[in-house]
Design a protein around this motif. Structure first.
Motif, mmCIF file in Angstrom:
data_model
loop_
_atom_site.group_PDB
_atom_site.id
_atom_site.type_symbol
_atom_site.label_atom_id
_atom_site.label_comp_id
_atom_site.label_asym_id
_atom_site.label_seq_id
_atom_site.Cartn_x
_atom_site.Cartn_y
_atom_site.Cartn_z
ATOM 1 N N ILE A 41 0.816 -1.214 0.000
ATOM 2 C CA ILE A 41 0.000 0.000 0.000
ATOM 3 C C ILE A 41 0.849 1.263 0.000
ATOM 4 O O ILE A 41 0.777 2.079 -0.906
ATOM 5 N N ARG A 42 1.675 1.412 1.015
ATOM 6 C CA ARG A 42 2.458 2.637 1.134
ATOM 7 C C ARG A 42 3.826 2.451 0.499
ATOM 8 O O ARG A 42 4.645 1.662 0.964
ATOM 9 N N ARG A 89 -11.890 -0.248 -3.292
ATOM 10 C CA ARG A 89 -12.773 0.569 -4.119
ATOM 11 C C ARG A 89 -12.160 0.793 -5.501
ATOM 12 O O ARG A 89 -12.875 0.913 -6.496
ATOM 13 N N ALA A 90 -10.845 0.866 -5.548
ATOM 14 C CA ALA A 90 -10.157 1.097 -6.822
ATOM 15 C C ALA A 90 -10.135 -0.144 -7.700
ATOM 16 O O ALA A 90 -9.835 -0.049 -8.890
ATOM 17 N N GLY A 122 0.199 2.110 -3.543
ATOM 18 C CA GLY A 122 -0.516 0.960 -4.073
ATOM 19 C C GLY A 122 -1.938 1.261 -4.476
ATOM 20 O O GLY A 122 -2.485 0.625 -5.382
ATOM 21 N N VAL A 123 -2.556 2.243 -3.827
ATOM 22 C CA VAL A 123 -3.930 2.608 -4.176
ATOM 23 C C VAL A 123 -3.981 3.201 -5.576
ATOM 24 O O VAL A 123 -4.795 2.800 -6.424
ATOM 25 N N GLU A 124 -3.122 4.161 -5.845
ATOM 26 C CA GLU A 124 -3.117 4.806 -7.154
ATOM 27 C C GLU A 124 -2.686 3.830 -8.245
ATOM 28 O O GLU A 124 -3.237 3.836 -9.358
ATOM 29 N N ALA A 125 -1.719 2.963 -7.933
ATOM 30 C CA ALA A 125 -1.283 1.961 -8.913
ATOM 31 C C ALA A 125 -2.430 1.010 -9.247
ATOM 32 O O ALA A 125 -2.647 0.655 -10.412
ATOM 33 N N ASP A 149 -5.958 0.780 7.423
ATOM 34 C CA ASP A 149 -7.309 0.410 7.024
ATOM 35 C C ASP A 149 -7.906 1.309 5.946
ATOM 36 O O ASP A 149 -8.540 0.835 5.009
ATOM 37 N N GLU A 150 -7.736 2.620 6.095
ATOM 38 C CA GLU A 150 -8.354 3.528 5.133
ATOM 39 C C GLU A 150 -7.758 3.334 3.743
ATOM 40 O O GLU A 150 -8.446 3.483 2.733
ATOM 41 N N TYR A 151 -6.482 2.966 3.692
ATOM 42 C CA TYR A 151 -5.846 2.727 2.408
ATOM 43 C C TYR A 151 -6.333 1.417 1.792
ATOM 44 O O TYR A 151 -6.489 1.301 0.579
ATOM 45 N N VAL A 152 -6.548 0.413 2.630
ATOM 46 C CA VAL A 152 -7.087 -0.861 2.146
ATOM 47 C C VAL A 152 -8.446 -0.635 1.511
ATOM 48 O O VAL A 152 -8.729 -1.117 0.408
#
Length: 221
Positions: free
Chosen positions: A56-57, A96-97, A63-66, A88-91
């Motif tokens: 993620i980070r 969602r992505a 990882g979210v944007e990727a 959690d918020e990133y997961v």
């Protein structure tokens, strides 16, 4: 058939550990690795893999944007997010992505290998015990607006039985567990899940879980 796995994590030691574990399996092969999301997107655009293990980070691109870029581009690579409890918020954002599942970094090796195979076969990884604990932790951080939620019109298309199956999926139940709880044959459960995916316009099992919580079908307890 050998599954092609791509590793994306900014820690070389972590990537090395995953590589050793994965390449010890006859049906899995590591075909590339990156230390940030930008490099992963670039590599996977040129040569898609079956599954990418996505941290993620990371620097440059997280990882979210990727995940978002890969999914929106139509890249066929399935994304398995690796995370820890404090992200959690990133997961949630990664799911969602378009990520197909998530797993804790301290999961047992067998759980990781099973998750890779499940994601590659089109399943969403929400059922293993470690993932279920994280799922419960993630939904604790979903918006908890106490006001009335607008009713999603797609819910009206569900039969009572389909809604029951959706509630079980949202709890992280496996097909076998749904069979036992609702007294259904496994083929019937799979049929209901297929109909849910179609009617609710969801990509996979993870999307069903998020839909259930966002529409109030499942409740945070």
């Amino acid at each position: 058939m050998t599954l092609k796995i791509y590793l994306c994590d900014d820690q070389a030691l972590v990537r090395g550990g995953f590589r050793m574990l994965i390449e010890a399996e006859d049906d899995l092969e590591v075909v590339g690795e990156a230390s940030n999301g930008e490099q992963a997107v670039r590599d996977l655009t040129r040569r898609p893999a079956d599954v990418v293990l996505m941290d993620i980070r990371m620097p440059v691109m997280d990882g979210v944007e990727a995940t978002r870029e890969l999914v929106e581009s139509g890249n066929p690579t399935k994304i398995l997010v690796l995370t820890t409890f404090d992200l959690d918020e990133y997961v949630f954002a990664a799911l969602r992505a378009g990520a197909s599942g998530f797993l804790l970094k301290d999961a047992r090796p067998d759980d990781l290998l099973s998750a890779i195979r499940d994601v590659a076969s089109g399943e969403a990884v929400v059922a293993p015990s470690a993932t279920r604990r994280l799922l419960e932790h993630v939904v604790d951080h979903l918006p908890t607006d106490t006001g009335p939620k607008p009713i999603d019109p797609r819910l009206a298309s569900l039969t009572d039985r389909e809604r029951e199956v959706l509630e079980q999926v949202a709890k992280g139940a496996t097909n076998a567990e749904i069979c036992a709880t609702l007294y259904m044959a496994e083929g019937t459960v799979k049929t209901h899940i297929g109909r849910l995916l179609s009617k609710l316009e969801c990509r996979d099992r993870v999307s069903l879980v998020l839909f259930a919580y966002e529409t109030g079908v499942a409740k945070v307890v």
